[in-house]
Design a protein around this motif. Structure first.
Motif, short mmCIF file in Angstrom:
data_model
loop_
_atom_site.label_atom_id
_atom_site.label_comp_id
_atom_site.label_asym_id
_atom_site.label_seq_id
_atom_site.Cartn_x
_atom_site.Cartn_y
_atom_site.Cartn_z
N UNK A 221 0.80 -1.21 0.08
CA UNK A 221 -0.17 -0.25 0.09
C UNK A 221 1.00 1.40 -0.32
N UNK A 222 0.74 2.65 -0.53
CA UNK A 222 0.94 3.96 -0.62
C UNK A 222 0.04 4.71 -0.03
N UNK A 223 0.05 5.00 1.34
CA UNK A 223 -1.12 6.03 1.41
C UNK A 223 -0.16 7.50 1.67
N UNK A 224 -0.79 8.30 0.32
CA UNK A 224 -0.64 9.76 0.01
C UNK A 224 -1.22 10.94 1.25
N UNK A 225 -1.32 11.65 1.84
CA UNK A 225 -2.17 13.02 2.40
C UNK A 225 -2.58 13.55 2.03
N UNK A 226 -4.30 13.91 1.88
CA UNK A 226 -5.02 14.01 0.72
C UNK A 226 -5.20 16.14 0.76
N UNK A 227 -3.94 16.60 0.70
CA UNK A 227 -3.71 17.62 0.59
C UNK A 227 -3.77 18.99 -1.14
N UNK A 228 -4.62 19.78 -0.45
CA UNK A 228 -4.56 20.49 -1.88
C UNK A 228 -3.41 20.83 -2.22
N UNK A 229 -3.54 21.67 -4.22
CA UNK A 229 -2.34 22.14 -4.50
C UNK A 229 -1.68 24.08 -2.78
N UNK A 230 -2.45 24.73 -2.60
CA UNK A 230 -2.19 26.15 -2.36
C UNK A 230 -1.10 24.96 -1.17
N UNK A 231 -1.86 23.89 0.34
CA UNK A 231 -1.65 23.66 1.68
C UNK A 231 -0.58 22.92 0.85
#
Length: 477
Positions: free
Chosen positions: A44-54
Motif C-alpha cells: 500500500x501507499x498512503x498519500x496525504x489528501x492535501x490541496x495544491x495551496x496547502x
C-alpha cells in the motif's frame, strides 16, 4: 535598530516545528498499482489528501526556515555568497541545454562552442594561455592545479627534489589540504606586520625543494600584495611555480590579471566571481588556467577549434581526467551567460562596486578594523566579545552574519564581504546591525539568537554527533 522577527512555525506544536504533510491531514488517498512487476510494488501507499495551496505553503514555510541570498544580505567574507541572477537559471533551464555527455562530437557542436568560448573568456580574464573546465569546485581546481604543477616538475626530472609547497598562514584551509593531498610537504609562511607576505620569511623558505607558492591576491584580509612582482621573482628564480587562489578574483575583474603578476597556474571560483550557485553540496565548478609551459599537462579532453569545427583533444602530457564528461555543464553554462551579459565593461564595474561596497561598509562600522585600505572584503574584530556569539546576535536584526574566527591574525575576527550586488540602503542596514550588537551587553549577545526558527545551537556537538532525522529535533534547538 528595529529587531527582525523571523517567521514562526506553528506555535501550537510544543517543539515549534512545521508538521509533516502526513500530519497535516490524516485523510489519505489510496494508490493502485497497475502493470508494474511485483518487485517494484508495495502492499500500500498512503498519500496525504492535501490541496495544491496547502502543499505549496508547506514547502514555502520550510524554505523560510533557512536564510538564503534571496532573503537578504549575506556578507560571508572569503566564501562570497553572491546573488545569482535569474537569467542564468533561465539559460540553464532551456531544453537545448539538456545535452547527454556521450553524444558524438558532431551532434554537440553548439555545446562545444560554448565550452571553447568559456575557456577563451576565462583565459583572457586571468591572463592565462589555456584553461580546463573540468574541476567540479574551487578546492578540486586547487588540487588539479597542484597536480599539473607536480606533473610539470616530474617531466623536468625534478619530481623528487621539488617536495615542498609554501602556503601563507592566512591562506584558505583548502590550500594546505590540496598540497598535502598531492603528496607535498607544506611549509607555512607567516605574514608581516601589515598583513601581507613576509618577504624575509619567504626568502628563508623558498629553495631547491620548492615546487610552488600558493597565494591569494588580494589576500584574506582584503589587502593587495604590493610586492607581488618581487614575490614571483623569488619563486621563479628558485625554479618553483606561483599558484593563484582565485577566491578573491572578484576584486580584480577587468583591472588586473594574475598572469600579468607572474602566476603560472590559477583556479577560478565561478560561484564567487561569476555568480553561479554556491554551497549545499550541489554541483559546482572550479576551472583552472595555466601558462603555455603547463598547457600540455592539463586534464583530458580539451576543446579546440579546428577547421571550422570543435573537437575534443588530449594534451600531450595530460594528467588524465579529473571529472566526468567536460565538467559540470549547467554551472559552466551559467558562468558563460553571466560573462556574456556583463561584457568587459560590466565585469570591470563589478570589481569597482565590490571594492567600493567593502570600504564603505567598513567606514560605517563601530568596531576595530585593522589594516586597510581594502579591496572586496575586510576583517573587523569583535574585541572582548566572542565573535561567534556576536554573529548569532546579528541574525536577530535580519541579516546574515559574516565569517567568524578567521583569519586568526585578527582576534575574534568578523570577516565581511558585501559583494557588488548590495545597495547603499542594504549596506547601511548591515552597518546598523553591526553597531546595534556592538552596543549590547555580553549576556544579551550570549543568549542570541532569539527570533530565528532555531535558537542557540551547540555547534561542536552538532558537528561531532549529527542527528539528521526529523524526529530527532526537539526543544526548538
Amino acid at each position: 535598530m528595529q529587531r527582525h522577527e523571523q517567521a514562526v512555525w506553528n506555535e501550537d506544536r510544543s517543539d515549534g516545528y512545521e508538521p509533516l504533510l502526513s500530519e497535516k491531514d490524516r485523510t489519505t488517498i489510496d494508490v493502485e498499482f497497475e502493470d508494474l512487476p511485483d518487485e517494484l510494488t508495495r502492499e500500500s501507499l498512503e498519500l496525504p489528501a492535501l490541496s495544491e495551496p496547502e502543499v505549496a505553503r508547506h514547502y514555502t514555510r520550510l524554505s523560510q526556515m533557512n536564510y538564503g541570498i534571496d532573503s537578504g544580505p549575506y556578507p560571508l567574507g572569503s566564501c562570497t555568497m553572491k546573488y545569482n541572477p535569474k537569467f542564468t537559471e533561465d539559460a540553464a533551464a532551456r531544453s537545448e541545454a539538456a545535452v547527454h555527455p556521450d553524444r558524438p562530437e558532431a551532434s554537440v557542436q553548439g555545446t562545444l562552442q560554448l565550452y571553447h568560448e568559456l575557456q577563451e573568456y576565462l583565459g583572457r580574464i586571468g591572463g592565462m594561455d589555456a584553461v580546463t573546465l573540468q574541476p567540479p569546485a574551487g578546492a578540486a581546481g586547487e588540487f588539479t592545479g597542484i597536480l599539473v604543477a607536480k606533473a610539470y616538475h616530474e617531466r623536468n626530472g625534478e619530481g623528487e627534489r621539488r617536495s615542498e609547497v609554501i602556503v601563507p598562514s592566512s591562506a584558505h584551509g583548502t590550500n594546505f589540504a590540496s598540497a598535502a593531498m598531492a603528496g607535498y610537504d607544506v611549509v607555512e609562511l607567516p605574514g608581516d606586520d601589515d598583513g601581507r607576505v613576509d618577504l624575509e620569511a619567504l626568502r628563508s623558505a623558498v629553495g631547491e625543494e620548492t615546487a610552488a607558492l600558493m597565494l591569494t591576491n588580494p589576500n584574506t584580509l582584503g589587502l593587495f600584495e604590493r610586492d607581488i612582482e618581487e614575490i614571483a621573482g623569488m619563486v621563479h628564480d628558485a625554479g618553483g611555480l606561483l599558484y593563484y587562489d582565485g577566491a578573491n578574483l572578484n576584486a580584480l575583474l577587468g583591472r588586473a590579471r594574475p598572469g600579468d603578476m607572474g602566476f603560472d597556474v590559477m583556479h577560478y571560483n565561478v560561484h564567487k566571481t561569476f555568480a553561479t550557485p554556491h554551497g549545499g553540496g550541489g554541483p559546482g565548478a572550479g576551472p583552472i588556467g595555466v601558462t603555455e609551459e603547463l598547457e600540455p599537462f592539463l586534464p583530458s579532453p580539451q576543446v579546440e577549434a579546428r577547421n571550422g569545427t570543435y573537437e575534443l583533444v588530449e594534451p600531450e602530457h595530460s594528467i588524465g581526467k579529473v571529472h566526468g564528461a567536460m565538467g559540470n555543464w549547467l554551472v559552466l553554462l551559467k558562468t558563460h551567460a553571466y560573462i556574456r551579459r556583463l561584457g568587459d565593461a560590466g565585469l570591470r564595474d563589478t570589481s569597482a562596486k565590490a571594492v567600493l561596497n567593502a570600504n564603505y561598509l567598513a567606514s560605517q562600522i563601530d568596531l576595530e578594523i585593522p589594516f586597510g585600505p581594502f579591496h572586496h572584503e575586510f576583517v573587523a574584530s569583535a574585541g572582548e566579545r566572542d565573535a561567534a556569539d556576536f554573529a548569532k546576535r546579528m541574525l536577530d536584526y535580519g541579516v546574515h552574519p559574516p565569517t567568524t574566527k578567521w583569519p586568526e591574525i585578527v582576534p575574534e575576527a568578523l570577516m565581511t564581504e558585501p559583494t557588488e550586488a548590495e545597495s547603499k540602503t542594504t549596506l547601511d542596514q548591515l552597518a546598523a546591525a553591526f553597531n546595534a550588537v556592538a552596543d549590547e551587553g555580553e549576556e544579551t549577545i550570549a543568549a542570541a539568537p532569539e527570533t530565528t526558527s532555531a535558537r542557540y545551537i551547540d555547534q561542536t556537538s552538532a558537528a561531532r554527533s549529527p542527528r539528521l532525522s526529523w524526529h530527532a529535533l526537539s526543544d526548538n534547538a
